[in-house]
Design an enzyme around this catalytic site. Structure first.
Site, PDB file in Angstrom:
ATOM      1  N   SER A 142      -2.260   5.869   1.182  1.00  0.00           N
ATOM      2  CA  SER A 142      -3.468   5.060   1.325  1.00  0.00           C
ATOM      3  C   SER A 142      -3.446   4.361   2.666  1.00  0.00           C
ATOM      4  CB  SER A 142      -3.593   4.019   0.222  1.00  0.00           C
ATOM      5  OG  SER A 142      -2.583   4.131  -0.691  1.00  0.00           O
TER       6      SER A 142
ATOM      7  N   GLN B 115      -2.458   1.507  -6.269  1.00  0.00           N
ATOM      8  CA  GLN B 115      -3.312   2.585  -5.756  1.00  0.00           C
ATOM      9  C   GLN B 115      -3.319   3.765  -6.706  1.00  0.00           C
ATOM     10  OE1 GLN B 115      -1.021   1.146  -3.272  1.00  0.00           O
ATOM     11  NE2 GLN B 115      -2.721  -0.274  -3.092  1.00  0.00           N
TER      12      GLN B 115
ATOM     13  N   LEU C 146       0.859  -1.176   0.000  1.00  0.00           N
ATOM     14  CA  LEU C 146       0.000   0.000   0.000  1.00  0.00           C
ATOM     15  C   LEU C 146       0.893   1.223   0.000  1.00  0.00           C
ATOM     16  CD1 LEU C 146      -2.716  -0.613   2.734  1.00  0.00           C
ATOM     17  CD2 LEU C 146      -3.140  -0.070   0.373  1.00  0.00           C
ATOM     18  N   ASP C 147       0.635   2.190  -0.849  1.00  0.00           N
ATOM     19  CA  ASP C 147       1.543   3.335  -0.837  1.00  0.00           C
ATOM     20  C   ASP C 147       1.252   4.258   0.336  1.00  0.00           C
ATOM     21  OD1 ASP C 147       0.017   5.297  -3.536  1.00  0.00           O
ATOM     22  OD2 ASP C 147      -0.760   4.452  -1.688  1.00  0.00           O
ATOM     23  N   ALA C 148       2.101   5.271   0.501  1.00  0.00           N
ATOM     24  CA  ALA C 148       2.121   6.020   1.758  1.00  0.00           C
ATOM     25  C   ALA C 148       0.814   6.725   2.070  1.00  0.00           C
ATOM     26  CB  ALA C 148       3.267   7.026   1.743  1.00  0.00           C
TER      27      ALA C 148
END
Lengths: 325, 422
Positions: free
Chosen positions: A105, A236, A101-103
């Site tokens: 989200s 994402q 999960l990127d930062a």
């Protein structure tokens, strides 16, 4: 002989999921979990020190040469095995992360400890879908499609109604269904394809472009709206781009305020651990719960083999949203 | 036997002698002693002398962490022979020593020009008849490696290290620091470590803290005792009471290694830049003694940030730092992030933040989640004039369950569920 720490480690090995808060890099989450697990493992009572017998001479008075040496045997602990000298029993744990999960989200993040990473690999080799909730806002477009980017365009959104949005979503879904069939590597005219479609096993084989298997709007209040998405092979950033494109299709602009993953394969929000529950004991509990629920569901599916499998490809079989309000 | 050279026979006979040794650590005298002994079978592992030989440290080519036994008295004591050879002095002897441990080796320290005579008989033959006393006194060759990366090979045999472990010193952490391991091995417990521990006890430091102090600052064991006394006296002269000095030393052990001038400069810096009275400065330093040890640049930066970026007035800044000195060393980015959220999103004015500076010390995520929960419940009211006021201090200090029950009037399970919707 297994020390209490090793026995505890056997219990920790497995899969579990945490709730990653927004604004934090996933590596930091993995690091904090590793630290708290190490803390729990090294807090277990340590083994008593082994002793060895050493021969010590009795003290000699003065500098006279003793006639005969008198030695006494004493059992002394071996200090080289002391934890202050050897260090803690566990200094590193392998913690693997599932789909990242990127930062910016938030949501369910699957982690695997020790031997659990094999199970993690197996999980992601099967076709596993993920559920997301996207919060969108009409009226602005930015360069990275999120609300923290540089604004590129502004537009009105007064003309947007719910059914226009639904129409656009239906069109998007149709396009995605088509690509689903395209990437499934099965000849569409064959009997085999029909049977697979009936059972719901039609889907992309291996790596493919991101595909949305389900898409619907759960909340509409201009300028804000919320979408629920089920997808495969996504990132994402792609989901934010989808929101942006929906805005374009509606002849307006839209950006994505939040991406939140509510389900990753069999791991749902209910199983996710929040920040205060990242201690080793909570993790052990979560792993145990997940294992027993998997066993239960396995026995259930064995009894009824005709039920469709988890990956649903048609809209009608979309999972209901778990509203947390 | 040649009287001008001594023979080192590495057959594992360890002579120990600690009391005499401690007095005569000069290797010159050792050599003389050895020579006068004549035909003794002097055995030696290569030993390293303790602290006085600073030159030998720099000349070390291998990190030979060897030490001498300090137990086992045998008849060799009577001869007062010291076989502590400084093997680093003898390059060729070293090489030969390690290659063939069983051959007698001539020590070339005293007579560098003497040729190596490896055939000069092994005077000690295994079939020689020896007396009972000698038989009993033969000790098994020790398995101590000449060089090692870990102190656990030496801890059982070294008195200093065993006593340090019993005190609670974390040897595992210390051996990872460069050169600290060798330094600890070279120390002698009775001459180096004990006086300093007694000194610490005199100042009033609790004995259970000794392990922690030495783990944080192992160099306190090599610091000159007079310097230690002068630094403590300086602190007392600045009107710190003895209990406070003891607590400062035990929480920030590096204070003992700083010169008096440096400590004075730092105290002056804090007094001038914060424009505090002497008693307030003392109060801050007593609460956070590591302010005296760390670098001053981050402190200066934080002061500038508070003044210019955050826009606090001077008296507000003073109040913040007196109440929560940790903000002086806080991360600049975190400070601005928290302030930005509290001031712009929670809409709390400057003076209220200055009144409750603990909010600047808290974790950002915590403030954000709790504020969003209160906002969702409709209870986010931080103005003291209006009803249902929630103070910032209670918001951040309380643990989660008390926060839920008292401030938010909700269940902890609800808070967890809410956290999963953010």
């Amino acid at each position: 002989m297994a020390t209490p720490a090793i026995r505890m480690f056997r219990k920790i090995e497995g899969l579990f999921c945490v709730y990653k808060p927004a604004g934090v890099h996933w590596k930091l989450v993995r690091g904090s979990i590793e630290t708290s697990l190490l803390k729990g493992l090294n807090a277990t009572p340590s083994q008593p020190l082994p002793t060895e017998v050493r021969f010590l001479a009795l003290p000699v008075s003065g500098a006279e040469a003793p006639k005969g040496l008198t030695l006494s045997a004493a059992s002394m602990p071996v200090l080289s095995k002391h934890p202050l000298v050897t260090g803690p029993e566990f200094q590193n744990i392998k913690v693997g992360v599932g789909h990242r999960l990127d930062a910016s989200s938030s949501g369910v993040l699957v982690l695997a400890v020790g031997n659990g990473s094999k199970a993690l690999n197996n999980l992601y080799n099967t076709r596993v879908t993920r559920d997301y909730t996207l919060e969108g806002e009409f009226g602005t477009a930015t360069d990275d499609f999120s609300h923290t980017g540089r604004i590129v365009e502004r537009s009105t959104y007064g003309h947007i109604t719910k059914d226009k949005l639904e129409r656009v979503l239906a069109m998007l879904q149709g396009a995605n269904q088509k690509s689903l069939l395209l990437y499934s590597n099965v000849d569409m005219r064959s009997q085999e394809a029909y049977e697979m479609a009936v059972q719901g096993l039609l889907g992309p084989d291996g790596k493919s472009l991101p595909i949305l298997t389900g898409l619907r709007c759960i909340h509409f209040e201009p300028p804000n709206f919320t979408l629920e998405v089920q997808c495969i092979n996504e990132t994402q950033k792609y989901l934010r781009k989808v929101v942006h494109e929906i805005g374009l299709e509606l002849r307006s602009t839209a950006l994505c305020r939040g991406v939140r993953r509510t389900r990753d394969g069999p791991f749902t929000l209910q199983d996710a651990l929040t920040r205060d529950h990242w201690a080793a004991s909570d993790v052990i509990q979560a792993i145990g719960k997940k294992r027993s629920s998997k066993k239960k569901s396995k026995t259930q599916t064995k009894d009824s083999p005709l039920q469709p499998s988890e990956e649903s490809t048609t809209v009608n079989q979309m999972k209901p949203v778990r509203e947390q309000q | 036997m040649a009287s001008s050279c001594t023979q080192l026979c590495l057959q594992g006979r360890n002579l120990l002698r600690s009391k005499a040794v401690a007095r005569t650590w000069q290797y010159n005298t050792q050599v003389r002693h050895c020579i006068t002994r004549g035909s003794s079978k002097i055995l030696n592992d290569c030993t390293i002398n303790n602290g006085n030989h600073t030159t030998t440290q720099t000349r070390q080519r291998w990190k030979q962490q060897m030490f001498c036994y300090s137990d086992l008295a045998t008849k060799h004591l009577a001869t007062e022979a010291l076989e502590n050879k400084n093997v680093e002095e003898t390059s060729t002897a070293d090489v030969v020593a390690y290659k063939s441990p069983l051959l007698p080796i001539r020590d070339a320290v005293s007579v560098p020009n003497m040729p190596l005579d490896l055939d000069a008989a092994a005077e000690v033959s295994a079939l020689e008849l020896i007396s009972e006393e000698e038989a009993v006194s033969i000790t098994v060759p020790s398995d101590i490696p000449p060089a090692s990366i870990s102190l656990k090979d030496y801890v059982d045999k070294s008195e200093t290290l065993s006593k340090l472990v019993q005190l609670g010193v974390d040897l595992w952490k210390l051996e990872q620091r460069p050169n600290v391991g060798s330094m600890l091995l070279k120390l002698d417990f009775n001459t180096d470590v004990a006086p300093r521990l007694l000194f610490l006890k005199d100042i009033g430091v609790d004995e259970s803290r000794f392990g922690h102090i030495i783990t944080q600052n192992p160099f306190v064991l090599t610091e000159n005792l007079e310097n230690l006394h002068s630094r403590v006296n300086f602190l007392k002269s600045q009107k710190f009471s003895s209990e406070i000095v003891a607590s400062m030393v035990s929480r920030a052990p590096y204070i003992l290694n700083f010169t008096v001038k440096r400590l004075d400069n730092r105290m002056g810096f804090y007094q001038q830049t914060l424009k505090l009275s002497a008693s307030n400065t003392r109060h801050i330093l007593a609460r956070l003694p590591r302010l005296l040890c760390g670098s001053l640049e981050p402190v200066k930066e934080n002061l500038k940030v508070c003044e210019m970026e955050l826009g606090f007035k001077e008296n507000e800044i003073q109040h913040i730092f007196i109440t929560v000195p940790k903000v002086l060393t806080a991360n600049k980015r975190k400070l601005t992030q928290i302030f930005d959220f509290v001031h712009n999103t929670m809409k709390v004015p400057h003076d209220l933040i200055a009144k409750f500076p603990q909010v600047l010390n808290c974790r950002f995520m915590r403030i954000r989640e709790r504020h969003q929960f209160l906002e969702y419940l409709g209870k986010a009211q931080y103005n003291p004039d209006l009803p249902n006021y929630i103070s910032l201090e209670r918001l951040v200090i309380m643990p989660n369950d008390i926060f839920c029950t008292e401030l938010a009037l909700a269940k902890s399970a609800d808070f967890s569920l809410f956290q999963k919707t953010l």
